[in-house]
Design a protein around this motif. Structure first.
Motif, PDB file in Angstrom:
ATOM      1  N   LEU A  84     103.428   0.870  62.097  1.00  0.00           N
ATOM      2  CA  LEU A  84     103.680  -0.071  61.091  1.00  0.00           C
ATOM      3  C   LEU A  84     103.383   0.590  60.005  1.00  0.00           C
ATOM      4  CD1 LEU A  84     102.278  -3.629  62.219  1.00  0.00           C
ATOM      5  CD2 LEU A  84     104.792  -2.951  62.097  1.00  0.00           C
ATOM      6  N   PRO A  85     104.400   0.323  58.633  1.00  0.00           N
ATOM      7  CA  PRO A  85     104.144   0.984  57.429  1.00  0.00           C
ATOM      8  C   PRO A  85     102.609   0.269  56.721  1.00  0.00           C
ATOM      9  CG  PRO A  85     105.582  -0.709  57.124  1.00  0.00           C
ATOM     10  CD  PRO A  85     105.208  -0.653  58.642  1.00  0.00           C
ATOM     11  N   THR A  86     101.998   0.925  55.697  1.00  0.00           N
ATOM     12  CA  THR A  86     100.704   0.450  55.227  1.00  0.00           C
ATOM     13  C   THR A  86     100.951  -0.440  54.294  1.00  0.00           C
ATOM     14  OG1 THR A  86     100.169   2.851  55.170  1.00  0.00           O
ATOM     15  CG2 THR A  86      98.929   1.407  53.863  1.00  0.00           C
ATOM     16  N   PRO A  87     100.143  -1.458  54.883  1.00  0.00           N
ATOM     17  CA  PRO A  87     100.237  -3.058  53.969  1.00  0.00           C
ATOM     18  C   PRO A  87      99.958  -2.656  52.403  1.00  0.00           C
ATOM     19  CG  PRO A  87      98.396  -3.166  55.304  1.00  0.00           C
ATOM     20  CD  PRO A  87      99.337  -1.971  55.576  1.00  0.00           C
ATOM     21  N   THR A  88     100.537  -3.491  51.448  1.00  0.00           N
ATOM     22  CA  THR A  88     100.201  -3.243  50.150  1.00  0.00           C
ATOM     23  C   THR A  88     100.028  -4.952  49.713  1.00  0.00           C
ATOM     24  OG1 THR A  88     102.502  -3.378  49.510  1.00  0.00           O
ATOM     25  CG2 THR A  88     101.231  -1.410  49.442  1.00  0.00           C
ATOM     26  N   PRO A  89      99.303  -5.069  48.649  1.00  0.00           N
ATOM     27  CA  PRO A  89      99.274  -6.277  47.996  1.00  0.00           C
ATOM     28  C   PRO A  89     100.463  -7.064  47.796  1.00  0.00           C
ATOM     29  CG  PRO A  89      97.407  -4.987  46.949  1.00  0.00           C
ATOM     30  CD  PRO A  89      98.621  -4.144  47.630  1.00  0.00           C
ATOM     31  N   GLY A  90     100.569  -8.351  47.914  1.00  0.00           N
ATOM     32  CA  GLY A  90     101.938  -9.102  48.008  1.00  0.00           C
ATOM     33  C   GLY A  90     102.900  -8.617  48.620  1.00  0.00           C
ATOM     34  N   ASP A  91     102.782  -7.845  49.703  1.00  0.00           N
ATOM     35  CA  ASP A  91     103.911  -7.191  50.466  1.00  0.00           C
ATOM     36  C   ASP A  91     103.811  -7.865  51.780  1.00  0.00           C
ATOM     37  OD1 ASP A  91     106.000  -5.815  51.674  1.00  0.00           O
ATOM     38  OD2 ASP A  91     104.497  -4.085  52.163  1.00  0.00           O
ATOM     39  N   ALA A  92     105.086  -8.605  52.162  1.00  0.00           N
ATOM     40  CA  ALA A  92     105.025  -9.080  53.498  1.00  0.00           C
ATOM     41  C   ALA A  92     106.013  -8.168  54.591  1.00  0.00           C
ATOM     42  CB  ALA A  92     105.902 -10.309  53.291  1.00  0.00           C
ATOM     43  N   THR A  93     106.469  -7.057  53.996  1.00  0.00           N
ATOM     44  CA  THR A  93     107.308  -6.398  54.994  1.00  0.00           C
ATOM     45  C   THR A  93     106.436  -6.108  56.469  1.00  0.00           C
ATOM     46  OG1 THR A  93     108.165  -5.056  53.207  1.00  0.00           O
ATOM     47  CG2 THR A  93     108.678  -4.142  55.184  1.00  0.00           C
ATOM     48  N   VAL A  94     105.252  -5.781  56.345  1.00  0.00           N
ATOM     49  CA  VAL A  94     104.571  -5.530  57.449  1.00  0.00           C
ATOM     50  C   VAL A  94     104.404  -6.601  58.406  1.00  0.00           C
ATOM     51  CG1 VAL A  94     102.282  -4.988  58.402  1.00  0.00           C
ATOM     52  CG2 VAL A  94     103.120  -3.833  56.377  1.00  0.00           C
ATOM     53  N   GLU A  95     104.392  -7.983  57.849  1.00  0.00           N
ATOM     54  CA  GLU A  95     104.450  -9.208  58.580  1.00  0.00           C
ATOM     55  C   GLU A  95     105.811  -9.312  59.090  1.00  0.00           C
ATOM     56  OE1 GLU A  95     103.850 -12.219  55.857  1.00  0.00           O
ATOM     57  OE2 GLU A  95     101.858 -11.777  54.983  1.00  0.00           O
ATOM     58  N   LEU A  96     107.078  -8.980  58.626  1.00  0.00           N
ATOM     59  CA  LEU A  96     108.301  -9.059  59.203  1.00  0.00           C
ATOM     60  C   LEU A  96     108.440  -8.046  60.347  1.00  0.00           C
ATOM     61  CD1 LEU A  96     111.392 -10.129  58.607  1.00  0.00           C
ATOM     62  CD2 LEU A  96     111.484  -8.011  57.469  1.00  0.00           C
ATOM     63  N   LEU A  97     108.010  -6.937  60.185  1.00  0.00           N
ATOM     64  CA  LEU A  97     108.181  -5.862  61.141  1.00  0.00           C
ATOM     65  C   LEU A  97     107.186  -6.170  62.220  1.00  0.00           C
ATOM     66  CD1 LEU A  97     108.806  -2.724  58.934  1.00  0.00           C
ATOM     67  CD2 LEU A  97     110.372  -4.286  59.748  1.00  0.00           C
ATOM     68  N   GLY A  98     106.134  -6.789  61.879  1.00  0.00           N
ATOM     69  CA  GLY A  98     105.243  -7.147  63.174  1.00  0.00           C
ATOM     70  C   GLY A  98     105.805  -7.980  64.223  1.00  0.00           C
ATOM     71  N   LEU A  99     106.782  -8.784  64.051  1.00  0.00           N
ATOM     72  CA  LEU A  99     107.693  -9.451  64.835  1.00  0.00           C
ATOM     73  C   LEU A  99     108.611  -8.988  65.634  1.00  0.00           C
ATOM     74  CD1 LEU A  99     108.966 -12.415  62.364  1.00  0.00           C
ATOM     75  CD2 LEU A  99     107.130 -12.597  64.145  1.00  0.00           C
ATOM     76  N   LEU A 100     108.673  -7.556  65.448  1.00  0.00           N
ATOM     77  CA  LEU A 100     109.884  -6.533  66.018  1.00  0.00           C
ATOM     78  C   LEU A 100     109.595  -6.687  67.520  1.00  0.00           C
ATOM     79  CD1 LEU A 100     110.990  -3.677  63.914  1.00  0.00           C
ATOM     80  CD2 LEU A 100     112.386  -5.564  64.765  1.00  0.00           C
ATOM     81  N   PRO A 101     108.216  -6.265  68.143  1.00  0.00           N
ATOM     82  CA  PRO A 101     108.164  -6.383  69.502  1.00  0.00           C
ATOM     83  C   PRO A 101     108.441  -7.477  70.242  1.00  0.00           C
ATOM     84  CG  PRO A 101     106.112  -5.593  68.327  1.00  0.00           C
ATOM     85  CD  PRO A 101     107.127  -6.044  67.335  1.00  0.00           C
ATOM     86  N   VAL A 102     108.170  -8.566  69.948  1.00  0.00           N
ATOM     87  CA  VAL A 102     108.585  -9.930  70.498  1.00  0.00           C
ATOM     88  C   VAL A 102     110.221  -9.964  70.620  1.00  0.00           C
ATOM     89  CG1 VAL A 102     108.352 -12.382  70.494  1.00  0.00           C
ATOM     90  CG2 VAL A 102     106.402 -10.943  70.181  1.00  0.00           C
ATOM     91  N   THR A 103     110.859  -9.716  69.318  1.00  0.00           N
ATOM     92  CA  THR A 103     112.040  -9.745  69.127  1.00  0.00           C
ATOM     93  C   THR A 103     112.795  -8.807  70.077  1.00  0.00           C
ATOM     94  OG1 THR A 103     111.543 -10.434  66.744  1.00  0.00           O
ATOM     95  CG2 THR A 103     113.977  -9.775  67.474  1.00  0.00           C
ATOM     96  N   GLU A 104     112.434  -7.618  70.205  1.00  0.00           N
ATOM     97  CA  GLU A 104     113.135  -6.745  71.099  1.00  0.00           C
ATOM     98  C   GLU A 104     113.093  -7.197  72.622  1.00  0.00           C
ATOM     99  OE1 GLU A 104     111.182  -3.062  69.636  1.00  0.00           O
ATOM    100  OE2 GLU A 104     112.984  -2.484  68.871  1.00  0.00           O
ATOM    101  N   SER A 105     111.917  -7.583  72.761  1.00  0.00           N
ATOM    102  CA  SER A 105     111.642  -8.042  74.703  1.00  0.00           C
ATOM    103  C   SER A 105     112.518  -9.160  74.741  1.00  0.00           C
ATOM    104  CB  SER A 105     110.214  -8.378  74.632  1.00  0.00           C
ATOM    105  OG  SER A 105     110.125  -9.445  73.648  1.00  0.00           O
ATOM    106  N   LEU A 106     113.308  -9.959  73.940  1.00  0.00           N
ATOM    107  CA  LEU A 106     114.072 -10.956  74.164  1.00  0.00           C
ATOM    108  C   LEU A 106     115.653 -10.229  74.505  1.00  0.00           C
ATOM    109  CD1 LEU A 106     113.182 -13.545  71.583  1.00  0.00           C
ATOM    110  CD2 LEU A 106     112.643 -13.335  73.837  1.00  0.00           C
ATOM    111  N   GLY A 107     115.920  -9.089  74.375  1.00  0.00           N
ATOM    112  CA  GLY A 107     117.248  -8.382  74.539  1.00  0.00           C
ATOM    113  C   GLY A 107     117.785  -8.630  75.911  1.00  0.00           C
ATOM    114  N   PRO A 108     119.016  -8.883  76.190  1.00  0.00           N
ATOM    115  CA  PRO A 108     119.521  -9.008  77.501  1.00  0.00           C
ATOM    116  C   PRO A 108     119.316  -8.233  78.467  1.00  0.00           C
ATOM    117  CG  PRO A 108     121.321  -8.273  75.854  1.00  0.00           C
ATOM    118  CD  PRO A 108     120.014  -8.407  75.181  1.00  0.00           C
TER     119      PRO A 108
END
Length: 1014
Positions: free
Chosen positions: A756-780
């Motif tokens: 994951l990228p380095t979090p910065t104040p007021g930055d939610a990109t890390v929160e968003l990308l933290g969902l990727l492992p679960v999201t990818e696991s739902l693939g067909p």
């Protein structure tokens, strides 16, 4: 129905009675027939093509004899050939559509027998009128072989083998006319006379017709299903079983309008058919011009007899055989491309031999004309030129022919017919002027004229290969063909959707069925389809709507996929460069809006570098470069988040991003700047465009990342490491979810964990990308058990998301997991469901906040609508309690962004709730009738509750009764026997929402309930 009989009740579900093949490996499907069966069918129908094409030219050597016999000019005699070829142009209007209605066998059989009958009539004709008119009808019947045989070959051979089969067919199309001159020449100059040039093709037609009657099998899949349905009806005595083709009602007016005029409509409305047919018409016309040019050169210049002069056509035949061998030698290359592309054909792959054949053909024409004009040059020289001419003709004709068949496979017969109509019409005129042209201009100059025309057309195959996809982009006729009940990709029946109220469907999608390509990857078609449907919100909405009311369910559609395209108040005028579109001051303002609203969630651009590059761009020495696309993309998204109406600047910026992202694609690996441009483009499309363009762009972005190898080189001392992680993460996030929504495949990147990228104040990109492992696991490709899905749900709920866009991404994943759980009717614990309801309420609050801030993230429309569908499916008091808030939020979005897509989403949500309310009223009425009809005395209190534990198990398995206190009915001291007990009032049903003035509500809903007889 007569005799006092009432109409029988309708079938419960017509689709359950429609016969189809048992998957792609069904032995009854023509693709799976034995090789011997395919070969004898191929040889048989190609013999019919050879007969029809041979008959077209065999009369040419005898035309002068017929003219002398009837006392007419030689030009009138040549009408016997011209009208036959003109019959080729008119016949496909009948034979091709007929083969798509009644099958291939009878049009082929009747056609070839017609060739025999009318050839006999011409042979015994007593005047020239009879001869040439019967020749026309012989050509019209012979057109059945030219237009239907390619469709037969496409019926029995798949993409890998169809090209080789059509190569043999094309060889017979040209070998017939080129072998006819020396056969006809020897017959006409012998004692048998010119009439035997007509008897011979007649005998061939009767022989071929007899073979068709006795041995030719039907190959058209829809007609084969008719036979299968008839057999099943006899076996089961269930007369509802039928094939889709049997539903087609044969009406003369409809046949004329939709079927018999279809080839002409395709020729006019499909650009690729028209352009290729024009090119092929010139090549095909030269074939019949050579029927006059060769006899003139070798009989007049070299003094040969008609039969001996006709033997020089063997050079053309040799060239065509060599061309056929050359094309077949390239077949392995085509197969390799096909396998690498997962058996999905690209029609432009067929055109490589044509790019070789075009210059060879031109060289042959020049060679023939400048060696055949004088007898001082040996006759072998112009004869040898025929090898190049024949080679070029087939190398051009065959790839173009395959290209048309691949591009319009479901309507192969009509496509071929459209091509034949034009090329035969053109070719019919060549015999009338070819001899005069060679006589008056001289062989060398007439040939030079034809050679120059051929030289001008040399680039055409290359242009087809470059711009063919664009020409094939708008295929209205083909899209209409899908409505006739056949899948455009696999030529198999597809299920029609039930009728719905009349409303616009702006984003219709099709969730893939168990296609051959699925089974070809390991037999996982069923699981793959279930997983795609589970992840697709559109499929889920369709499923619950069918369960509520199958008569009025909405069509498959991504309702509320985003707020939709906004109408520009001004006429859009696109400019070429960035500084023509926007000023530096305006760009800085829009850039600040971007970094204020979008960057906190999609933070893949370095803000400091952005402003440095912006300042440098407006320096006097600055020039255009790839980073202009980054500047334009940031400005376009900033404009999007600056108001609810679109302006001309935003449209011009979006168009500039598209142009720059396409223009800067080259042979070198994509740069980080280009990948950033493409990512901005995908972000903008996901928020504004229809689903399929966004999916195509996101898939292209993933391929570009793969080509750049940006995902494979990771070391802590690399520059822009954090930015690269963010860009790849955002690109993966977008591609996965767009693919899930559409039920299409995504583009995975083969890389290790990038971190994951380095979090910065007021930055939610890390929160968003933290969902990727679960999201990818739902693939067909991943088969997940219910317990795993529930674990993923808990893991998602445990996450903390701070900003509204990030919170909506968390909610979107939660809704997908809930759909997966509802797919198997699995319910989770009350504690977990309370946490889910809390997340849904917070997400609705986030939507309202974003709408107020004029921030049209895609989920401000997507989340409320999908939430409504899952709440209705849960069907609990807790879920229905959230429903008014969800509808009110969706109403707010639809009112703020007054687009067609939002009006459609709100109306559809209203319809779903109305259907649900009507069903609950009907259920309540039925249950109330049962309670009133039967009375049960008060039971004796049971000795222990253990005796009724089985009832608790039943209640536990009914989702709508979970949480219900059953023990009160078996407790001796239960409150209902107390003197002050009052019967509680029944729960009021959910009332319809008050319609919004801005959005026209649907018409009053009247549920369609079965008759009492059902």
């Amino acid at each position: 129905m007569g005799q006092g009989k009432v109409l029988p009740p309708p079938l419960p579900d017509r689709e359950d009675y429609v016969v189809a093949f048992d998957g792609p490996d069904d032995p009854e499907h023509p693709f799976n027939w034995a090789l011997f069966v395919k070969l004898y069918i191929s040889v048989t129908v190609c013999f019919g093509t050879l007969t029809a094409s041979f008959a077209s030219a065999v009369f040419a050597p005898g035309a002068d004899g017929a003219a002398k016999a009837f006392g007419v000019s030689s030009e009138v005699g040549m009408l016997g050939t011209t009208l036959y070829v003109l019959g080729f142009a008119s016949g496909p209007l009948v034979w091709a559509p007929a083969s798509e209605l009644i099958g291939r066998r009878w049009p082929l059989t009747v056609g070839i027998l017609g060739v025999g009958v009318f050839s006999i009539a011409s042979a015994v004709g007593k005047d020239i009128q009879t001869v040439i008119i019967c020749r026309f009808f012989a050509g019209m019947f012979g057109a059945s072989q030219l237009s239907v045989v390619p469709a037969v070959l496409s019926d029995i051979y798949n993409h890998m083998h169809r090209g080789a089969a059509i190569a043999v067919y094309s060889l017979t199309v040209f070998v017939g006319p080129f072998s006819a001159p020396f056969v006809g020449g020897f017959l006409a100059s012998s004692s048998l006379g010119w009439r035997w040039t007509l008897y011979i093709p007649a005998f061939m037609g009767f022989a071929c017709g007899a073979i068709f009657v006795l041995f030719l099998k039907e190959t058209y899949a829809p007609c084969l299903l008719i036979s299968k349905a008839a057999a099943l009806r006899r076996q089961t005595s269930n007369w509802g079983i039928h094939a889709r083709q049997e539903e087609v009602e044969v009406d003369l007016q409809e046949l004329i309008q939709k079927n018999f005029t279809r080839p002409l409509r395709m020729l006019i409305t499909e650009p690729i058919i028209l352009v290729i047919s024009v090119y092929m018409s010139f090549i095909y016309g030269l074939v019949y011009a050579l029927l006059e040019a060769y006899p003139y050169v070798f009989e007049t210049v070299y003094g040969m007899s008609p039969g001996v002069g006709g033997l020089t056509f063997i050079g053309l035949i040799i060239g065509q055989v060599l061309a056929c061998g050359f094309i077949l030698s390239q077949h392995s290359v085509y197969v390799k491309k096909l396998v690498d592309n997962e058996n999905i054909p690209i029609p432009e792959w067929r055109l490589a031999p044509a790019m070789v054949g075009a210059p060879v053909f031109t060289a042959g024409i020049f060679w023939f004309s400048w060696t055949g004009f004088t007898a001082t040059i040996h006759w072998l020289a112009p004869t040898a030129a025929g090898v190049l001419i024949g080679f070029g003709i087939l190398c051009i004709f065959l790839p173009c022919f395959n290209y048309l068949v691949d591009s319009f496979l479901p309507l192969a017969a009509s496509t071929v017919a459209a091509n034949i109509i034009l090329r035969s019409s053109v070719a019919a005129g060549f015999p009338l002027f070819a001899k005069q042209m060679f006589t008056n201009l001289g062989v060398q100059w007439a040939g030079t004229l034809l050679g120059c025309l051929a030289a001008v057309m040399i680039p055409i195959p290359l242009l087809f290969r470059m711009y063919g996809p664009r020409l094939r982009g708008q295929r209205g006729t083909l899209k209409q063909s899908c409505l006739w009940g056949y899948d455009c990709h696999y030529s198999r029946p597809v299920r029609p959707r039930p009728s719905t109220p009349d409303r616009s469907q702006s984003n219709p999608i099709i969730i893939p069925d168990n296609s051959p390509s699925d089974h070809g990857r390991g037999g996982r078609g069923s699981h793959r389809t279930e997983a795609l449907e589970a992840n697709s919100a559109a499929a889920f909405v369709r499923k619950i709507a069918l369960k509520i009311d199958p008569y009025n369910a909405p069509k498959m559609n991504l309702f509320g996929w985003n707020v939709g395209k906004r109408k520009s108040p001004v006429r859009e005028t696109f400019r070429q460069t960035l500084d023509e579109v926007i000023s530096a001051t305006t760009l800085q303002t829009l850039g600040r809006r971007y970094f204020e609203k979008i960057h906190p969630c999609y933070g893949f651009i370095d803000a400091a570098q952005f402003y440095r590059r912006l300042d440098a761009r407006w320096q006097p020495t600055a020039t255009e470069n790839t980073y202009d696309g980054v500047l334009a993309g940031v400005a376009a998204l900033g404009a999007l988040f600056s108001g609810t109406a679109v302006d001309g600047v935003e449209s011009s910026l979006a168009e500039l991003v598209r142009r720059i992202s396409d223009t800067h694609l080259g042979t070198a690996a994509p740069s980080l700047d280009l990948l950033t441009v493409w990512t901005l483009r995908v972000v903008y499309l996901r928020m504004t465009a229809a689903p399929y363009p966004a999916w195509a762009a996101s898939s292209t972005l993933m391929h570009l990342i793969e080509a750049s190898k940006l995902h494979q080189v990771w070391s802590n001392d690399e520059p822009d490491l954090d930015i690269r992680r963010r860009l790849i993460g955002v690109a993966e996030h977008l591609n996965i979810w767009i693919s899930y929504d559409l039920g299409l495949s995504r583009v995975p990147l083969n890389h290790d964990a990038i971190g994951l990228p380095t979090p910065t104040p007021g930055d939610a990109t890390v929160e968003l990308l933290g969902l990727l492992p679960v999201t990818e696991s739902l693939g067909p490709e991943n088969q997940r058990h219910d317990q795993e899905i529930e674990h993923f749900l808990l893991e998602t709920l445990d996450r903390t998301h701070t900003l509204p866009p990030s919170l909506l991404a968390q909610c979107n994943l939660t809704l997908c997991l809930l759909r997966r759980l509802r797919l198997t009717n699995l319910t989770t614990t009350p504690t977990t469901m309370n946490r889910v309801m809390d997340l849904l309420r917070r997400s609705l609050s986030a939507v309202r906040q974003l709408v107020t801030e004029e921030s049209p993230w895609q989920h401000v429309a997507n989340v409320p609508f999908q939430m409504i569908s899952i709440l209705l499916e849960m069907d609990t008091s807790a879920s229905l309690a959230v429903l008014p808030d969800a509808m009110q939020t969706l109403k707010l979005v639809a009112t703020t962004y007054n687009t067609e897509r939002m009006r459609e989403a709100f109306t559809t949500a209203y319809l779903l709730i109305t259907l649900y309310e009507a069903r609950r009223k009907e259920d309540s009425r039925l249950l109330n009738g049962i309670v009133r009809s039967f009375t049960v005395p008060d039971p004796e209190p049971p000795s222990g509750l253990d005796e009724v534990t089985w009832i608790k198990g039943v209640v536990a398995d009914v989702p709508t009764l979970q949480g219900f206190d059953l023990e009160q009915y078996f407790d001796p001291d239960m409150v209902r026997f107390s003197p002050d007990f009052q019967t509680p009032e029944p729960m009021q049903s959910l009332q319809p929402m008050e319609p919004v003035d801005l959005i026209t509500p649907p018409r009053s809903y009247i549920p369609r309930t079965p008759d009492a007889s059902q």
